[in-house]
Write an enzyme that holds these catalytic residues in place. Structure first.
Site, short mmCIF file in Angstrom:
data_model
loop_
_atom_site.label_atom_id
_atom_site.label_comp_id
_atom_site.label_asym_id
_atom_site.label_seq_id
_atom_site.Cartn_x
_atom_site.Cartn_y
_atom_site.Cartn_z
N HIS A 12 -10.17 1.99 -0.05
CA HIS A 12 -9.36 1.01 0.71
C HIS A 12 -8.50 0.10 -0.18
O HIS A 12 -8.10 -0.98 0.25
CB HIS A 12 -10.28 0.15 1.60
CG HIS A 12 -11.22 -0.74 0.85
ND1 HIS A 12 -12.48 -1.03 1.31
CD2 HIS A 12 -11.10 -1.43 -0.31
CE1 HIS A 12 -13.09 -1.84 0.46
NE2 HIS A 12 -12.27 -2.11 -0.54
N HIS A 59 -13.76 -8.75 2.84
CA HIS A 59 -13.71 -9.32 1.49
C HIS A 59 -13.52 -10.83 1.59
O HIS A 59 -12.48 -11.36 1.21
CB HIS A 59 -12.57 -8.71 0.69
CG HIS A 59 -12.65 -7.22 0.51
ND1 HIS A 59 -12.38 -6.32 1.52
CD2 HIS A 59 -12.98 -6.47 -0.57
CE1 HIS A 59 -12.52 -5.09 1.05
NE2 HIS A 59 -12.88 -5.15 -0.21
N HIS A 196 -15.13 1.32 -9.29
CA HIS A 196 -14.25 0.25 -9.75
C HIS A 196 -15.02 -1.03 -10.00
O HIS A 196 -16.02 -1.31 -9.36
CB HIS A 196 -13.07 -0.01 -8.82
CG HIS A 196 -13.35 -0.48 -7.42
ND1 HIS A 196 -14.16 0.18 -6.53
CD2 HIS A 196 -12.86 -1.54 -6.72
CE1 HIS A 196 -14.15 -0.44 -5.36
NE2 HIS A 196 -13.38 -1.50 -5.45
N GLU A 243 -19.46 -0.51 -2.91
CA GLU A 243 -18.83 -0.28 -1.60
C GLU A 243 -19.18 1.11 -1.06
O GLU A 243 -19.15 1.33 0.16
CB GLU A 243 -17.30 -0.41 -1.70
CG GLU A 243 -16.83 -1.84 -1.88
CD GLU A 243 -15.32 -1.97 -2.07
OE1 GLU A 243 -14.82 -3.09 -2.00
OE2 GLU A 243 -14.63 -0.95 -2.31
#
Ligand code: DHB
Ligand code: FE
Length: 283
Positions: A12, A59, A196, A243
């Site tokens: 995303h 977030h 990440h 995530e």
């Protein structure tokens, strides 16, 4: 009855949304990212889901440190794209199938998955970017081709749920959807990832070998994938790689045996490895 026909795993990265919103998708940096979604868009058009059950993470947009639900289900009539600092993305308001969302809330809670019910919620890049990459350019005056039921998972504040909990939640989501008495084609999205880390000494970490193995497990051995520990995500994929626990909700809602119809992996997009898979339920 409603049925889950397929699952989609999808990163995303917010910069992907910005690239689409500012007409940069043909630039050399972005072209390989978007080329990998051409087949996905054709597939979406053919698949034409009535409803997308979209597992995503917020977030610190709809939630902040004052309230951290592990799982929350979007039950509002609609969800506006949030202002994340640069203004809301120019994409349509996301519309719900409220009756099915209420049914799912009841079914999950009575199935012992306690949820937070959201009767008002804005949605950030975690939800809108996967919709944009899968559908292509859809402007704010158009409508998303499908209704969307959002399930938000906490992966921002420790402790997030385990992969196993998410996998079992996926099974319960399937029971909920398949007990809804209307003939609807539902596709489930598991979003976020892949490797990440956005901050501190390991910022920029990308682990392609690990990501590729994760994609293999998604297709071939979802139970093994669901057992990956938090520590392994953090060590191998960086702090934001966590995530990926959300993909197990999607995978748990499918058959153990699935057909992989498409895969795309590209590094990097911004600081993140872009991973994408489409799995069809063998019915
Ligand atoms: C990036 C990735 C994310 O998952 C996110 O939520 C924000 C930024 C990035 O790679 O820039
Ligand atoms: Fe993120």
């Amino acid at each position: 009855m409603a049925r889950i026909t397929a699952g989609v795993g999808c990163s995303h990265v917010p910069a992907i949304g910005v690239a689409m919103d500012t007409g940069k998708t043909h630039e050399a940096y972005w072209k390989p990212v978007f080329d990998g979604f051409k087949k996905s868009r054709e597939w979406m058009e053919k698949q034409n889901p009535d409803i997308i059950f979209l597992v995503y993470n917020d977030h610190c947009t709809a939630f902040d440190a004052s309230c951290i639900p592990t799982f929350s289900l979007g039950c509002a009539a609609e969800f506006k794209p949030a202002d994340e600092g640069w203004g809301p993305r120019p994409v349509p308001i996301v519309k719900n199938h409220q009756k099915m969302a209420s049914h799912i809330a009841q079914s999950l809670i009575l199935d012992e998955f306690d949820l937070t019910i959201m009767n008002e919620m804005e949605v950030d890049h975690g939800l809108t970017v996967p919709l944009s990459v899968m559908y292509g350019d859809i402007g704010p005056k158009d409508e998303w081709p499908a209704l969307v039921i959002p399930l938000c998972v906490n992966v921002v504040q420790y402790p997030p749920p385990t992969g196993n909990r998410c996998y079992n939640l996926g099974k319960a989501v399937r029971r909920a959807i398949e007990s809804y008495d209307e003939d609807l084609n539902v596709v489930i999205f598991g979003t976020g990832g892949m490797s990440h880390q956005l901050q501190y000494k390991r910022a920029g970490l990308i682990n392609s070998e690990w990501d590729t193995n994760f994609l293999n497990l998604m297709t071939e051995d979802p139970v093994a994938a669901s057992k990956i520990s938090h520590l392994e995500y953090l060590r191998e994929t960086g702090s934001e790689g966590i995530e990926m626990v959300m993909w197990h909700v999607m995978r748990g809602a499918l058959n153990e045996e699935v057909t992989e119809v498409h895969r795309h992996y590209h590094v990097p997009a911004s600081n993140t490895a872009v991973g994408h898979i489409i799995l069809e339920n063998n019915i």
